[in-house]
Design a protein around this motif. Structure first.
Motif, PDB file in Angstrom:
ATOM      1  N   PRO A 135      98.273  53.700  60.107  1.00 54.17           N
ATOM      2  CA  PRO A 135      98.533  54.029  58.701  1.00 54.17           C
ATOM      3  C   PRO A 135      99.949  53.637  58.301  1.00 54.17           C
ATOM      4  O   PRO A 135     100.899  53.828  59.070  1.00 54.17           O
ATOM      5  CB  PRO A 135      98.334  55.548  58.661  1.00 54.17           C
ATOM      6  CG  PRO A 135      97.382  55.835  59.782  1.00 54.17           C
ATOM      7  CD  PRO A 135      97.743  54.853  60.862  1.00 54.17           C
ATOM      8  N   GLY A 136     100.068  53.063  57.126  1.00 51.37           N
ATOM      9  CA  GLY A 136     101.364  52.639  56.631  1.00 51.37           C
ATOM     10  C   GLY A 136     101.657  51.175  56.865  1.00 51.37           C
ATOM     11  O   GLY A 136     102.588  50.621  56.270  1.00 51.37           O
ATOM     12  N   GLU A 137     100.871  50.525  57.731  1.00 54.72           N
ATOM     13  CA  GLU A 137     101.071  49.098  57.980  1.00 54.72           C
ATOM     14  C   GLU A 137     100.404  48.273  56.877  1.00 54.72           C
ATOM     15  O   GLU A 137      99.625  48.776  56.067  1.00 54.72           O
ATOM     16  CB  GLU A 137     100.504  48.710  59.349  1.00 54.72           C
ATOM     17  CG  GLU A 137     101.313  49.254  60.512  1.00 54.72           C
ATOM     18  CD  GLU A 137     100.895  48.676  61.849  1.00 54.72           C
ATOM     19  OE1 GLU A 137     101.778  48.370  62.671  1.00 54.72           O
ATOM     20  OE2 GLU A 137      99.661  48.539  62.077  1.00 54.72           O
ATOM     21  N   THR A 138     100.720  46.978  56.876  1.00 61.67           N
ATOM     22  CA  THR A 138     100.169  46.061  55.888  1.00 61.67           C
ATOM     23  C   THR A 138      99.335  45.003  56.590  1.00 61.67           C
ATOM     24  O   THR A 138      99.795  44.367  57.542  1.00 61.67           O
ATOM     25  CB  THR A 138     101.288  45.378  55.080  1.00 61.67           C
ATOM     26  OG1 THR A 138     102.038  46.380  54.378  1.00 61.67           O
ATOM     27  CG2 THR A 138     100.702  44.394  54.065  1.00 61.67           C
ATOM     28  N   VAL A 139      98.102  44.812  56.125  1.00 64.48           N
ATOM     29  CA  VAL A 139      97.201  43.837  56.720  1.00 64.48           C
ATOM     30  C   VAL A 139      96.820  42.794  55.672  1.00 64.48           C
ATOM     31  O   VAL A 139      96.586  43.117  54.505  1.00 64.48           O
ATOM     32  CB  VAL A 139      95.940  44.518  57.295  1.00 64.48           C
ATOM     33  CG1 VAL A 139      95.166  45.272  56.224  1.00 64.48           C
ATOM     34  CG2 VAL A 139      95.045  43.505  57.990  1.00 64.48           C
ATOM     35  N   GLY A 191      94.576  54.265  55.148  1.00 63.10           N
ATOM     36  CA  GLY A 191      95.976  54.400  54.775  1.00 63.10           C
ATOM     37  C   GLY A 191      96.796  53.151  54.931  1.00 63.10           C
ATOM     38  O   GLY A 191      98.023  53.218  55.074  1.00 63.10           O
ATOM     39  N   LEU A 192      96.170  51.991  54.872  1.00 69.05           N
ATOM     40  CA  LEU A 192      96.870  50.715  55.017  1.00 69.05           C
ATOM     41  C   LEU A 192      97.095  50.068  53.657  1.00 69.05           C
ATOM     42  O   LEU A 192      96.340  50.280  52.710  1.00 69.05           O
ATOM     43  CB  LEU A 192      96.044  49.760  55.891  1.00 69.05           C
ATOM     44  CG  LEU A 192      95.838  50.211  57.334  1.00 69.05           C
ATOM     45  CD1 LEU A 192      94.574  49.611  57.904  1.00 69.05           C
ATOM     46  CD2 LEU A 192      97.032  49.831  58.179  1.00 69.05           C
ATOM     47  N   THR A 193      98.143  49.261  53.576  1.00 69.95           N
ATOM     48  CA  THR A 193      98.335  48.385  52.433  1.00 69.95           C
ATOM     49  C   THR A 193      97.602  47.087  52.726  1.00 69.95           C
ATOM     50  O   THR A 193      97.749  46.523  53.814  1.00 69.95           O
ATOM     51  CB  THR A 193      99.832  48.101  52.192  1.00 69.95           C
ATOM     52  OG1 THR A 193     100.490  49.327  51.877  1.00 69.95           O
ATOM     53  CG2 THR A 193     100.013  47.117  51.046  1.00 69.95           C
ATOM     54  N   ALA A 250      99.572  42.485  60.395  1.00 74.77           N
ATOM     55  CA  ALA A 250      98.392  41.937  61.075  1.00 74.77           C
ATOM     56  C   ALA A 250      97.561  41.173  60.058  1.00 74.77           C
ATOM     57  O   ALA A 250      97.721  41.350  58.839  1.00 74.77           O
ATOM     58  CB  ALA A 250      97.565  43.057  61.705  1.00 74.77           C
ATOM     59  N   ALA A 251      96.666  40.324  60.550  1.00 77.71           N
ATOM     60  CA  ALA A 251      95.864  39.502  59.648  1.00 77.71           C
ATOM     61  C   ALA A 251      94.459  39.311  60.189  1.00 77.71           C
ATOM     62  O   ALA A 251      94.259  39.110  61.394  1.00 77.71           O
ATOM     63  CB  ALA A 251      96.522  38.141  59.425  1.00 77.71           C
TER      64      ALA A 251
END
Length: 308
Positions: A141-145, A166-168, A209-210
């Motif tokens: 949670p809080g990370e951006t994918v 909870g991810l962006t 991450a992608a």
């Protein structure tokens, strides 16, 4: 005799024809499903065109389709937890473009009354694939994918799962689909030349991450550049690119399959109103060739389905 859509030679959608088939008998651990709705996936037209023979060899004539919703009609030896007459959905062993299909009992689940036949048929492949790929990325949670092809069937589910966790989410899509992505909770960016700069502008704190669900347009290379390495890049659509650049490719083999927890999470989100499964169009089974033409065009937003 039950009917099915099949092809006896590789080629264009014109090779697909309705035919009568034998009643399939479930083996140990299998169930026979009277199909109500079948899902149409990109894999289907790639197999039909003969592009997947090395990875997914088939015996001709072949009935396409790998997912369905329907009613259990017969049980194989050793099957527990299911009864004849149960509404279910999941991935099939035999082609789902058919009135009757076989499935491993371990790859189907009960369909709640609150979930329509269309919703249930739209779930199995897109949900399991999205869930599996996101799990591989070890997101917190809080990370951006970054999700490539975020408006597609898999991408759209992946966006919603990530947002619920909870991810962006930054999602690539054509500009015509940006409003759709915003409604799902993603930050949309247009793919094509200049993608890396546009993603950096949309996510100034960086990409952790992608997930590549596009398989084209340099998505793998852009993902490596944006994440700063290969460890947290997964592709479901570019096996050659994965091998060339050293990132993870996942195809959902027996050792990777995550249907149980994936379906449980999706059903919870559906019940809570936090997951939508847009359906682009429902075709009659007899129009399977046209459904594959639309699928092959690559511009459908939402799921393509066959009503059996």
């Amino acid at each position: 005799m039950p009917k099915a859509i099949a092809f006896a030679e590789f080629g264009s959608p014109d090779v697909l024809h309705m035919q009568e088939t034998q009643i399939p008998m479930p083996g140990p651990g299998q169930v026979r499903i009277a199909v109500r709705v079948a899902g149409v996936n990109a894999l289907d037209h790639k197999i039909r065109a003969g592009l997947m023979n090395q990875v997914f060899p088939v015996t001709l004539p072949h009935v396409p389709g790998v997912e369905a919703s329907g009613v259990i009609e017969a049980l194989g030896q050793g099957v527990q937890g299911f009864s004849v007459g149960d509404p279910v959905f999941g991935q099939t062993v035999t082609g789902s473009y058919a009135e009757l299909a076989l499935a491993d009992a371990s790859r189907v689940v009960h369909k709640p009354d609150s979930v329509s036949w269309e919703q249930a048929a739209a779930l199995p492949v897109a949900d399991e694939t999205a869930y599996r790929a996101l799990e591989m990325l070890r997101l917190q949670p809080g990370e951006t994918v970054l999700i490539h092809a975020a408006a597609g069937a898999v991408g759209g589910v992946a966006v919603q799962l990530a947002v619920a966790r909870g991810l962006t989410v930054v999602g690539t899509a054509s500009e015509a689909n940006h409003a759709h992505l915003r409604a799902l909770g993603a930050i949309p960016v247009t793919y094509g030349d200049g993608l890396v700069d546009r993603v950096r502008a949309a996510a100034p704190k960086g990409i952790d991450a992608a997930l590549d669900a596009a398989g084209r347009g340099g998505a793998v290379e852009a993902s490596i550049e944006l994440t700063g390495g290969t460890d947290r890049v997964v592709t479901i659509a570019d096996a050659p690119g994965a091998a060339e650049h050293g990132v993870r490719f996942t195809s959902g083999g027996a050792d990777e399959y995550r249907g149980g927890p994936a379906f449980a999470e999706a059903l919870d989100l559906l019940a809570a109103g936090k997951l939508v499964l847009p359906v682009y169009r429902v075709f009659p089974l007899a129009e399977a060739a046209e459904a594959q033409r639309v699928s092959e065009g690559g511009h459908a937003v939402g799921k393509l389905l066959l009503a059996v």
